[in-house]
Design a protein around this motif. Structure first.
Motif, PDB file in Angstrom:
ATOM      1  N   ALA A 153       0.844  -1.201   0.000  1.00 25.49           N
ATOM      2  CA  ALA A 153       0.000   0.000   0.000  1.00 25.49           C
ATOM      3  C   ALA A 153       0.880   1.251   0.000  1.00 25.49           C
ATOM      4  O   ALA A 153       0.524   2.281  -0.574  1.00 25.49           O
ATOM      5  CB  ALA A 153      -0.924  -0.018   1.204  1.00 25.49           C
ATOM      6  N   THR A 188       4.357   1.967  -1.454  1.00 28.43           N
ATOM      7  CA  THR A 188       5.420   1.395  -2.289  1.00 28.43           C
ATOM      8  C   THR A 188       6.645   2.294  -2.228  1.00 28.43           C
ATOM      9  O   THR A 188       6.548   3.507  -2.423  1.00 28.43           O
ATOM     10  CB  THR A 188       4.918   1.245  -3.741  1.00 28.43           C
ATOM     11  OG1 THR A 188       3.893   0.255  -3.773  1.00 28.43           O
ATOM     12  CG2 THR A 188       6.050   0.819  -4.674  1.00 28.43           C
ATOM     13  N   ALA A 209      -0.342   4.886  -1.094  1.00 24.75           N
ATOM     14  CA  ALA A 209      -1.719   4.615  -1.505  1.00 24.75           C
ATOM     15  C   ALA A 209      -2.546   4.250  -0.275  1.00 24.75           C
ATOM     16  O   ALA A 209      -3.151   3.179  -0.206  1.00 24.75           O
ATOM     17  CB  ALA A 209      -1.749   3.505  -2.550  1.00 24.75           C
ATOM     18  N   SER A 221      -6.064   2.606  -2.539  1.00 22.38           N
ATOM     19  CA  SER A 221      -6.470   1.810  -3.707  1.00 22.38           C
ATOM     20  C   SER A 221      -6.450   0.330  -3.323  1.00 22.38           C
ATOM     21  O   SER A 221      -5.741  -0.480  -3.918  1.00 22.38           O
ATOM     22  CB  SER A 221      -5.504   2.097  -4.869  1.00 22.38           C
ATOM     23  OG  SER A 221      -6.032   1.631  -6.080  1.00 22.38           O
ATOM     24  N   LEU A 227      -6.256  -2.991  -5.376  1.00 19.01           N
ATOM     25  CA  LEU A 227      -5.038  -3.454  -6.057  1.00 19.01           C
ATOM     26  C   LEU A 227      -4.503  -4.730  -5.421  1.00 19.01           C
ATOM     27  O   LEU A 227      -3.641  -5.403  -6.009  1.00 19.01           O
ATOM     28  CB  LEU A 227      -3.954  -2.370  -6.014  1.00 19.01           C
ATOM     29  CG  LEU A 227      -4.088  -1.249  -7.042  1.00 19.01           C
ATOM     30  CD1 LEU A 227      -3.013  -0.199  -6.826  1.00 19.01           C
ATOM     31  CD2 LEU A 227      -4.039  -1.782  -8.471  1.00 19.01           C
ATOM     32  N   ALA A 228      -4.960  -5.056  -4.235  1.00 21.43           N
ATOM     33  CA  ALA A 228      -4.553  -6.309  -3.599  1.00 21.43           C
ATOM     34  C   ALA A 228      -5.313  -7.455  -4.258  1.00 21.43           C
ATOM     35  O   ALA A 228      -6.259  -8.019  -3.705  1.00 21.43           O
ATOM     36  CB  ALA A 228      -4.818  -6.242  -2.096  1.00 21.43           C
ATOM     37  N   GLY A 251      -2.194 -10.797  -9.755  1.00 19.84           N
ATOM     38  CA  GLY A 251      -1.764 -10.315 -11.064  1.00 19.84           C
ATOM     39  C   GLY A 251      -1.513  -8.819 -11.127  1.00 19.84           C
ATOM     40  O   GLY A 251      -0.939  -8.334 -12.112  1.00 19.84           O
ATOM     41  N   GLY A 267       0.605  -7.085  -9.530  1.00 19.01           N
ATOM     42  CA  GLY A 267       2.049  -6.844  -9.563  1.00 19.01           C
ATOM     43  C   GLY A 267       2.661  -7.220 -10.915  1.00 19.01           C
ATOM     44  O   GLY A 267       3.622  -6.589 -11.360  1.00 19.01           O
ATOM     45  N   ASP A 268       2.101  -8.232 -11.560  1.00 17.99           N
ATOM     46  CA  ASP A 268       2.581  -8.600 -12.899  1.00 17.99           C
ATOM     47  C   ASP A 268       2.339  -7.434 -13.864  1.00 17.99           C
ATOM     48  O   ASP A 268       3.179  -7.131 -14.715  1.00 17.99           O
ATOM     49  CB  ASP A 268       1.862  -9.862 -13.385  1.00 17.99           C
ATOM     50  CG  ASP A 268       1.987 -11.010 -12.393  1.00 17.99           C
ATOM     51  OD1 ASP A 268       3.051 -11.139 -11.757  1.00 17.99           O
ATOM     52  OD2 ASP A 268       0.999 -11.766 -12.223  1.00 17.99           O
ATOM     53  N   LEU A 315       2.208  -4.268 -13.001  1.00 14.86           N
ATOM     54  CA  LEU A 315       3.176  -3.206 -12.673  1.00 14.86           C
ATOM     55  C   LEU A 315       4.535  -3.490 -13.330  1.00 14.86           C
ATOM     56  O   LEU A 315       5.161  -2.584 -13.908  1.00 14.86           O
ATOM     57  CB  LEU A 315       3.348  -3.080 -11.155  1.00 14.86           C
ATOM     58  CG  LEU A 315       4.402  -2.063 -10.720  1.00 14.86           C
ATOM     59  CD1 LEU A 315       3.985  -0.643 -11.094  1.00 14.86           C
ATOM     60  CD2 LEU A 315       4.684  -2.156  -9.223  1.00 14.86           C
ATOM     61  N   HIS A 334       0.036   3.065 -12.118  1.00 14.14           N
ATOM     62  CA  HIS A 334      -0.603   1.824 -11.669  1.00 14.14           C
ATOM     63  C   HIS A 334      -1.622   2.138 -10.571  1.00 14.14           C
ATOM     64  O   HIS A 334      -2.775   1.693 -10.608  1.00 14.14           O
ATOM     65  CB  HIS A 334       0.524   0.913 -11.150  1.00 14.14           C
ATOM     66  CG  HIS A 334       0.136  -0.456 -10.702  1.00 14.14           C
ATOM     67  ND1 HIS A 334      -0.001  -0.784  -9.377  1.00 14.14           N
ATOM     68  CD2 HIS A 334      -0.110  -1.597 -11.393  1.00 14.14           C
ATOM     69  CE1 HIS A 334      -0.316  -2.065  -9.266  1.00 14.14           C
ATOM     70  NE2 HIS A 334      -0.386  -2.587 -10.483  1.00 14.14           N
TER      71      HIS A 334
HETATM   72  N1  LIG Z   1      -3.658  -2.572  -0.043  1.00 13.16           N
HETATM   73  C1  LIG Z   1      -3.057  -2.108  -1.142  1.00 13.16           C
HETATM   74  N2  LIG Z   1      -3.170  -0.821  -1.499  1.00 13.16           N
HETATM   75  C2  LIG Z   1      -2.573  -0.358  -2.607  1.00 13.16           C
HETATM   76  N3  LIG Z   1      -1.846  -1.124  -3.453  1.00 13.16           N
HETATM   77  C3  LIG Z   1      -1.703  -2.411  -3.139  1.00 13.16           C
HETATM   78  C4  LIG Z   1      -2.289  -2.981  -1.986  1.00 13.16           C
HETATM   79  N4  LIG Z   1      -1.974  -4.298  -1.955  1.00 13.16           N
HETATM   80  C5  LIG Z   1      -1.221  -4.539  -3.039  1.00 13.16           C
HETATM   81  N5  LIG Z   1      -1.065  -3.411  -3.756  1.00 13.16           N
HETATM   82  C6  LIG Z   1      -0.314  -3.292  -5.014  1.00 13.16           C
HETATM   83  O1  LIG Z   1      -0.761  -4.315  -5.891  1.00 13.16           O
HETATM   84  C7  LIG Z   1       0.350  -4.978  -6.489  1.00 13.16           C
HETATM   85  C8  LIG Z   1       0.386  -6.422  -5.996  1.00 13.16           C
HETATM   86  O2  LIG Z   1       1.526  -7.053  -6.510  1.00 13.16           O
HETATM   87  P1  LIG Z   1       1.967  -8.529  -6.091  1.00 13.16           P
HETATM   88  O3  LIG Z   1       1.920  -8.679  -4.622  1.00 13.16           O
HETATM   89  O4  LIG Z   1       3.243  -8.793  -6.781  1.00 13.16           O
HETATM   90  O5  LIG Z   1       0.808  -9.432  -6.698  1.00 13.16           O
HETATM   91  P2  LIG Z   1       0.846 -10.511  -7.877  1.00 13.16           P
HETATM   92  O6  LIG Z   1       2.089 -11.334  -7.663  1.00 13.16           O
HETATM   93  O7  LIG Z   1      -0.394 -11.307  -7.676  1.00 13.16           O
HETATM   94  O8  LIG Z   1       0.878  -9.791  -9.170  1.00 13.16           O
HETATM   95  C9  LIG Z   1       1.562  -4.164  -6.119  1.00 13.16           C
HETATM   96  O9  LIG Z   1       1.798  -3.156  -7.074  1.00 13.16           O
HETATM   97  C10 LIG Z   1       1.163  -3.534  -4.773  1.00 13.16           C
HETATM   98  O10 LIG Z   1       1.846  -2.329  -4.502  1.00 13.16           O
END
Ligand SMILES: Nc1ncnc2c1ncn2[C@@H]1O[C@H](COP(=O)(O)OP(=O)(O)O)[C@@H](O)[C@H]1O
Ligand SMILES: NC(=O)C1=CN([C@@H]2O[C@H](COP(=O)(O)OP(=O)(O)OC[C@H]3O[C@@H](n4cnc5c(N)ncnc54)[C@H](OP(=O)(O)O)[C@@H]3O)[C@@H](O)[C@H]2O)[C@@H](O)CC1
Length: 287
Positions: free
Chosen positions: A199, A201, A215, A221, A224-225, A228, A230-231, A233, A258
């Motif tokens: 959250a 970064t 965030a 946001s 975003l949890a 995929g 992160g893939d 990003l 993102h």
């Molecule tokens: N609570 C949150 N608030 C904002 N962004 C989040 C939150 N949780 C995860 N993210 C974002 O979502 C993405 C998750 O990536 P990741 O953990 O690598 O997942 P995956 O491996 O499933 O793609 C990252 O960019 C992270 O910063």
């Protein structure tokens, strides 16, 4: 000093495309994909690299995964790349301007492909399995990294590469200052840009630049949890690197766009939606 990530005017201007340019002026991103049934993560990254403006994107997959991916791709191009030797051959093309690997790659393929990708001395994004594959031998990885490599671990992957720094984060109660110190130390140790996802970064460079995208609060946001995200990003950052963005700018702008895409979609978003939200984000920015 930790600076907040913002979309500065020079970065906004660099995101637009010159009126008289052609696709090769915007770079060619190469994304490595995994085997049959594991292709979703690589496809998400490739789609994101194209949506963020790379002129061309190729997804390189094992020959046995070509049929699956051919059925799922249109604008993204596809190439069979069986091994590290053939990846090196592909990277002889100087027009390939950035590489992303890790999402859905699988650990054995990651161990073979990461050295080949780094050998070509092109900007590289390492995510997911490309990081986890070196848990047992981090020095082998760090010895090959350069300041134009961007590592994008989540906390689990960060702990595999930097167990002592992850322990320090935990000991500090996961506070932002402790996370920032740990990511700065990780960048200095690895010699690469390190982007710790979450959250909040954090982005750090080996020469001491440190930035955060927060965030939480008004900028939250939480959707975003999702699997995929992160893939996507990783693909966004690779697309920006392919377009010629400096590594730290690609990392910071990627994180900002993102999160903005996530906020614009809101509740219900899934990873597939994020690349598709970029045109709306660009429109809102006047790009
Ligand atoms: N609570 C949150 N608030 C904002 N962004 C989040 C939150 N949780 C995860 N993210 C974002 O979502 C993405 C998750 O990536 P990741 O953990 O690598 O997942 P995956 O491996 O499933 O793609 C990252 O960019 C992270 O910063
Ligand atoms: N659609 C697709 O095709 C998708 C394919 N994917 C692909 O799957 C592969 C495996 O990647 P992965 O990230 O899912 O699993 P893995 O590397 O085992 O790490 C997870 C472990 O780490 C820990 N952990 C601690 N903090 C954490 C945090 N903040 N965020 C997340 N985890 C955190 C946590 O352990 P815990 O803390 O619960 O003990 C957890 O058990 C990889 O190739 C990837 O690209 C995915 O991207 C999804 C979409």
């Amino acid at each position: 000093m930790i600076r907040p990530i913002a979309l500065t005017e020079p970065v906004r201007a660099a995101l637009s495309k010159r009126v008289d340019a052609h696709k090769f002026d915007h770079g060619h991103a190469l994304v490595l994909g995994g085997g049959p049934g594991r292709g979703g993560a690589g496809r998400l990254a490739a789609r994101a690299a194209l949506r963020i403006g790379a002129g061309l994107v190729t997804l390189a997959v094992p020959p046995v995964a070509v049929a699956e991916n051919a059925a799922r791709l249109d604008a993204v191009m596809l190439a069979p790349v069986p091994d590290g030797y053939s990846l090196r051959g592909m990277l002889a093309d100087p027009r390939i301007s950035a590489v992303a690997l890790g999402p859905g790659l699988g650990l054995p393929r990651a161990r073979e492909m990461v050295p080949a990708a780094l050998w070509a001395k092109r900007p590289v994004v390492l995510d997911a399995d490309a990081l986890s594959a070196f848990e047992e031998d981090t020095e082998l990885l760090f010895g090959q990294l350069r300041p134009d490599c961007v590592l994008t671990p989540h906390m689990g992957e960060f702990a595999r590469l930097f167990p002592d720094l992850a322990a320090a984060i935990r000991a500090g109660g996961d506070a932002i200052a402790g996370r920032a110190d740990a990511v700065a130390a990780a960048a200095a140790r690895s010699g690469a840009v390190v982007l710790l996802k979450g959250a909040q970064t954090i982005v750090a460079t080996p020469d001491g630049d440190l930035a955060v995208n927060d965030a939480t609060g008004a900028q939250a946001s939480p959707w975003l949890a999702t699997a995929g995200a992160g893939d996507v990003l990783a693909g966004m950052i690779a697309g920006l690197l392919a377009r010629g963005f400096a590594p730290v700018d690609a990392a910071c702008a990627g994180v900002w766009l993102h999160a903005e895409a996530g906020r614009s979609l809101g509740p219900g978003l899934i990873a597939e939606d994020l690349p598709e939200a970029l045109p709306g984000v660009f429109r809102a920015l006047g790009i």
